[in-house]
Scaffold this motif. Sequence first.
Motif, short mmCIF file in Angstrom:
data_model
loop_
_atom_site.label_atom_id
_atom_site.label_comp_id
_atom_site.label_asym_id
_atom_site.label_seq_id
_atom_site.Cartn_x
_atom_site.Cartn_y
_atom_site.Cartn_z
N LEU A 1 31.01 65.98 81.07
CA LEU A 1 31.77 64.93 81.07
C LEU A 1 32.08 64.52 79.44
O LEU A 1 31.20 64.70 78.64
CB LEU A 1 30.84 63.67 81.38
CG LEU A 1 30.16 63.68 82.79
CD1 LEU A 1 29.43 62.42 83.06
CD2 LEU A 1 31.25 64.17 83.95
N LEU B 1 24.50 69.85 84.38
CA LEU B 1 25.59 68.74 84.31
C LEU B 1 25.07 68.12 82.89
O LEU B 1 24.16 67.69 82.74
CB LEU B 1 25.48 68.04 85.40
CG LEU B 1 26.43 66.60 85.36
CD1 LEU B 1 27.86 66.72 85.30
CD2 LEU B 1 25.99 65.63 86.37
N LEU C 1 35.69 65.15 87.95
CA LEU C 1 34.25 65.48 88.06
C LEU C 1 34.07 65.93 89.61
O LEU C 1 33.50 67.09 89.74
CB LEU C 1 33.17 64.32 87.74
CG LEU C 1 31.76 64.91 88.06
CD1 LEU C 1 31.35 66.02 87.64
CD2 LEU C 1 30.96 63.70 87.70
N GLN C 2 34.57 65.19 90.42
CA GLN C 2 34.43 65.56 92.09
C GLN C 2 35.37 66.72 92.08
O GLN C 2 34.70 67.73 92.81
CB GLN C 2 35.26 64.25 92.91
CG GLN C 2 35.34 64.74 94.16
CD GLN C 2 33.93 64.81 94.76
OE1 GLN C 2 33.13 64.47 94.64
NE2 GLN C 2 33.76 65.89 96.20
N ASN D 1 30.77 58.64 77.77
CA ASN D 1 31.07 59.44 79.00
C ASN D 1 30.94 58.49 80.16
O ASN D 1 30.34 58.77 81.32
CB ASN D 1 30.27 60.58 79.15
CG ASN D 1 30.18 61.43 78.02
OD1 ASN D 1 31.44 61.93 77.80
ND2 ASN D 1 29.14 61.69 77.66
N SER E 1 25.55 59.43 80.48
CA SER E 1 26.93 58.74 80.83
C SER E 1 26.39 57.19 81.10
O SER E 1 25.29 57.05 81.41
CB SER E 1 27.17 59.01 82.64
OG SER E 1 28.27 58.23 83.00
N VAL F 1 30.94 61.41 94.84
CA VAL F 1 30.43 62.31 93.84
C VAL F 1 29.09 62.61 93.94
O VAL F 1 28.63 63.64 93.67
CB VAL F 1 30.93 61.69 92.56
CG1 VAL F 1 30.11 62.25 91.19
CG2 VAL F 1 32.56 61.59 92.35
N ILE G 1 28.85 71.80 83.49
CA ILE G 1 30.00 70.93 83.51
C ILE G 1 29.59 69.73 82.56
O ILE G 1 28.55 69.26 82.67
CB ILE G 1 30.04 70.36 84.98
CG1 ILE G 1 30.28 71.54 86.07
CG2 ILE G 1 30.97 69.08 85.28
CD1 ILE G 1 30.19 71.03 87.44
N VAL H 1 37.24 59.97 84.79
CA VAL H 1 36.39 61.11 84.64
C VAL H 1 35.66 61.34 86.30
O VAL H 1 35.59 62.63 86.30
CB VAL H 1 35.34 60.39 83.71
CG1 VAL H 1 34.12 61.38 83.71
CG2 VAL H 1 35.87 60.04 82.55
N VAL I 1 36.73 66.40 81.92
CA VAL I 1 35.63 67.20 82.46
C VAL I 1 35.99 68.42 82.16
O VAL I 1 36.79 69.21 82.67
CB VAL I 1 35.76 67.03 83.96
CG1 VAL I 1 34.39 67.66 84.86
CG2 VAL I 1 35.38 65.44 84.08
#
Length: 280
Positions: A22, A57, A39-40, A29, A65, A98, A20, A35, A8
Motif C-alpha cells: 500500500l 502484504l 488493492l482489490q 496508507n 494502514s 477486499v 503487495i 487505495v 498499490v
Amino acid sequence: MTSVSPLVLIEHPRPEVALITLNRPERMNSMAFDVMVPLQAALTAVHRDTAVRVVVLTGASRGFSSGADHKSAGAVPHVAGLTRPTYALRSMEILDEVILTLRRLHQPVIAAVNGAAIGGGLCLALACDIRVAAAGAYFRAAGINNGLTASELGLSYLLPRAIGSSRAAELMLTGRDVDAAEAERIGLVSRRVPDTELLAECYRMAERIAGFSRPGVELTKRTLWSGLDAASLEGHMQAEGLGQLYVRLLTDNFEEAVAARAQRRAPKFTDDTSAPPAGS
C-alpha cells in the motif's frame, strides 16, 4: 515492479513470492477508495498468477494502514444516481470485498505489519493468514474512539478467533493501543522482529512455505479457514480427511517426502501429476 495504481504496488522480491505494498505513506496508507479499489485489483491479479505461491502484504514507510481516511476518502466507483443509504451500502461492500478476497486467495498471505494497523488496517492484517510485526508496529480497534462501533470489516468475527473473546472485547471496547510486544504475547501476531528485519523474515517464511507441496499448502489454508466456520468437529474432520486423501492419492509428494528423509536430502515436491494441460 508492476502496479495497478501508483497507490498499490506489486513486486516479486523472491521466486514464487509476491509483495503487495500500500503506497500512500503521506496518509499512513489509509483505506481511501483510491487505495482499496486498486488493492482489490492487485489481489485478483496475484490470485490468477500461477507463478505466485505466497503473498506478502505491507505498507509503505511507517504505517501498515491507518484505517479510514477522514480527510480524503477518495472516489467510490459506479455510484452515480444512488440514494445516500445505497451509496453507503455500496461503499461498505467494496471494503468488505477486499477482506473477503484476502481470505479467498489460494496462496497464503503474510501481513508484514511495519507500523500502525488501526481500525480497518487491523482488519486487513487479521484477514491475512499469518501476521509478523515489526518492533515499532502497533494495533488499535479504533471505531469506538470515533463514536462508532468497533465492529467493522469482520473485526468482531476475526479478532476473537485470533486472541479469544475476552481480550477481543477489551480491545474493541477500550480502543487502546496494543504494541508489538503485547501483540506477540497475546497471539495477535505470530512473531515480532526488529524493524529492519521485517521483510527479510517474511520472505524467509514465504520461501519455506513455497517449498512445500502446492496442493498441500493450498488445502491447509482452506481447512484452517473453514475450521473457523465449522458447525461441528465431526463435519470438519471429514473435510480435513477428504483434503488429505486428495493430496495423498493424486500426487507422489508423500512418497517423495519419505524418500527424501531416508536419503537425508531436501524433498522436491511437485504439483498434481494428472493436471490438465494449460488452456484446457
